[in-house]
Design an enzyme around this catalytic site. Structure first.
Site, short mmCIF file in Angstrom:
data_model
loop_
_atom_site.label_atom_id
_atom_site.label_comp_id
_atom_site.label_asym_id
_atom_site.label_seq_id
_atom_site.Cartn_x
_atom_site.Cartn_y
_atom_site.Cartn_z
N GLU A 172 5.07 -1.38 8.16
CA GLU A 172 4.48 -1.15 6.82
C GLU A 172 3.04 -0.66 6.96
O GLU A 172 2.63 0.30 6.29
CB GLU A 172 4.54 -2.43 6.00
CG GLU A 172 3.82 -2.35 4.66
CD GLU A 172 3.21 -3.67 4.23
OE1 GLU A 172 2.02 -3.66 3.83
OE2 GLU A 172 3.90 -4.70 4.32
N HIS A 173 2.28 -1.31 7.82
CA HIS A 173 0.89 -0.90 8.03
C HIS A 173 0.80 0.50 8.64
O HIS A 173 0.00 1.32 8.22
CB HIS A 173 0.18 -1.90 8.96
CG HIS A 173 -0.28 -3.14 8.27
ND1 HIS A 173 -1.58 -3.57 8.31
CD2 HIS A 173 0.38 -4.05 7.50
CE1 HIS A 173 -1.71 -4.69 7.62
NE2 HIS A 173 -0.52 -5.01 7.12
#
Length: 429
Positions: free
Chosen positions: A72-73
């Protein structure tokens, strides 16, 4: 590139949304909402923290805890820079979140919608990882993990999950540990995106001042291709027993925090949503702020307004949590168990059931006035094989007998675990 568009309309609330599955497998969901200036979009994948092993092309891949959150990051940057800078230039506000069973990338905007959609689709669909950027992110997420270690609520939730599950990855922190994320490599991240960040495993959902045609055009601009081969998620068997009936630890908290979790047998996918609605209702009927138990404990000063129950459910897990701050954890636990036993024996009052059902129905209707809630709910429901209107229909048909029958089968003390966080003793200086 497209198949026939489905028009989904609910007469109860006079609300319409549209669904379209493209030839590449991507599902598009759109809820045009006249009178709204903004757009909220969600690009989600069926890949979350519990997905820790899979097979693809005959190869089995095992994943360290926290890799879905790590991805996600990392999906916010590529060779050209980071997505946040590009979003800022369009005036859009962007974010993302990782759950147990999904990862979603979102933005809200009132202008330059095509540009914002291009940013969303291009970054999430075209991953870029290097050894240096992965190492840098390991340091950043390591700090985030340490920050969550100071959150009593977060520590309580995972202490409860670790107390009722032996093997299910739901017991592991969504962000992983400093040790587990140290195992992540660019090659492992690419294996995950090849397996799960593919059109057939993803949903693009939008609500507000937007049309389905605009979503289709955005996807066509990206030229997204289907996966070369499907991936199959692997699960470890989970026994019905619980590993740890009681656990206690200390933290820097003002007063003790109490939690109790009940491990339930997972239901079939076809029954899951209806079960979730009933279980959500049971938490309110047991300790909602209108219940005799809540009022009694609150009046005695044993709990505050944050005491509540919630439900956790997925493809292979189902559980209840009840938690909050209290000066007397043992007393609150005893009172809660007694109230559950009383409701099983004496039955849920009809007026309480109707009040709770009406409140939940009203909240569901109210959610349809928010572009954020509509887009997010459409995406979440689709990834679970449901529709935006599923909750309304379940609540409209639900009876007191349905709820009572479920209560009698669940929330058994022998399948429960208790966790207490006590204040750490301050050292004398």
């Amino acid at each position: 590139m497209t198949q026939t568009k489905q028009i989904l309309h609910n007469e109860r609330v006079d609300f319409t949304c549209e669904k379209l599955v493209l030839e590449n497998g991507l599902t598009l969901l759109c809820a045009p909402m006249p009178g709204y200036a903004g757009v909220h979009a969600v690009y989600g994948t069926n890949f979350g923290s519990v997905d820790r092993a899979f097979t693809q092309n005959g190869k089995t891949v095992k994943l360290p805890a926290g890799i879905a959150h790590f991805l996600e990051h990392k999906m916010f940057e590529n060779e050209e820079g980071d997505a946040f800078s590009l979003y800022a230039a369009t005036g859009a506000s962007a974010n993302a979140f990782t759950g147990f069973d999904r990862t979603c990338y979102v933005f809200t905007a009132t202008q330059h919608i095509p540009e914002a959609l291009d940013i969303l689709l291009s970054f999430v669909s075209r991953p870029y990882f290097t050894k240096d950027t992965v190492q840098k992110e390991q340091g950043i997420i390591g700090q985030e993990i340490k920050m969550y270690d100071d959150s009593a609520d977060w520590r309580m939730m995972f202490a409860l999950l670790q107390s009722i599950y032996h093997n299910n990855p739901v017991r592991d922190d969504i962000a992983g540990t400093v040790e587990s994320i140290a195992e992540i490599t660019p090659e492992l991240l690419y294996e995950c995106t090849d397996a799960f960040y593919t059109p057939g495993n993803m949903v693009l959902s939008a609500a507000g001042n937007i049309t389905m045609e605009e979503l289709v055009a955005a996807v066509e601009r990206q030229g997204l291709r289907p996966a070369a081969a499907p991936a199959e998620k692997l699960r470890e068997p989970e026994p019905e027993s619980i590993p740890r009936p009681y656990h206690e630890f200390t933290m820097a908290v003002a007063q003790p925090t109490f939690g109790i979790a009940f491990k339930e047998r997972p239901v079939s996918p076809a029954e899951r949503f209806r079960c979730d609605v009933i279980c959500d209702m049971l938490t309110e009927l047991i300790c909602g702020d209108f219940t005799p138990l809540f009022r009694r404990l609150y009046d005695e000063g044993l709990i505050n307004s944050n005491f509540a129950g919630e439900v956790g459910s997925g493809d292979d897990y189902l559980c209840f949590f009840f938690s909050g701050e209290t000066s007397d954890p043992e007393k609150v636990r005893s009172e809660l168990l007694c109230e559950i036993a009383r409701l099983k024996k004496e039955g849920i009052a009809k007026e309480d059931f109707l009040l709770c059902r009406n409140l939940m129905y009203g909240e569901a209707v109210g959610d349809l006035e928010s572009i954020e809630n509509v887009a997010t709910t459409m995406a979440g429901c689709e990834m679970r094989g449901e529709t935006l209107f599923e909750q309304l229909e379940v609540l409209a048909s639900l009876t007191l007998e349905d709820v009572q029958q479920t209560l009698e089968q669940m929330l058994c003390e022998e399948r429960s675990a208790t966790v207490v966080i006590r204040p750490a003793q301050k050292s004398k200086g």
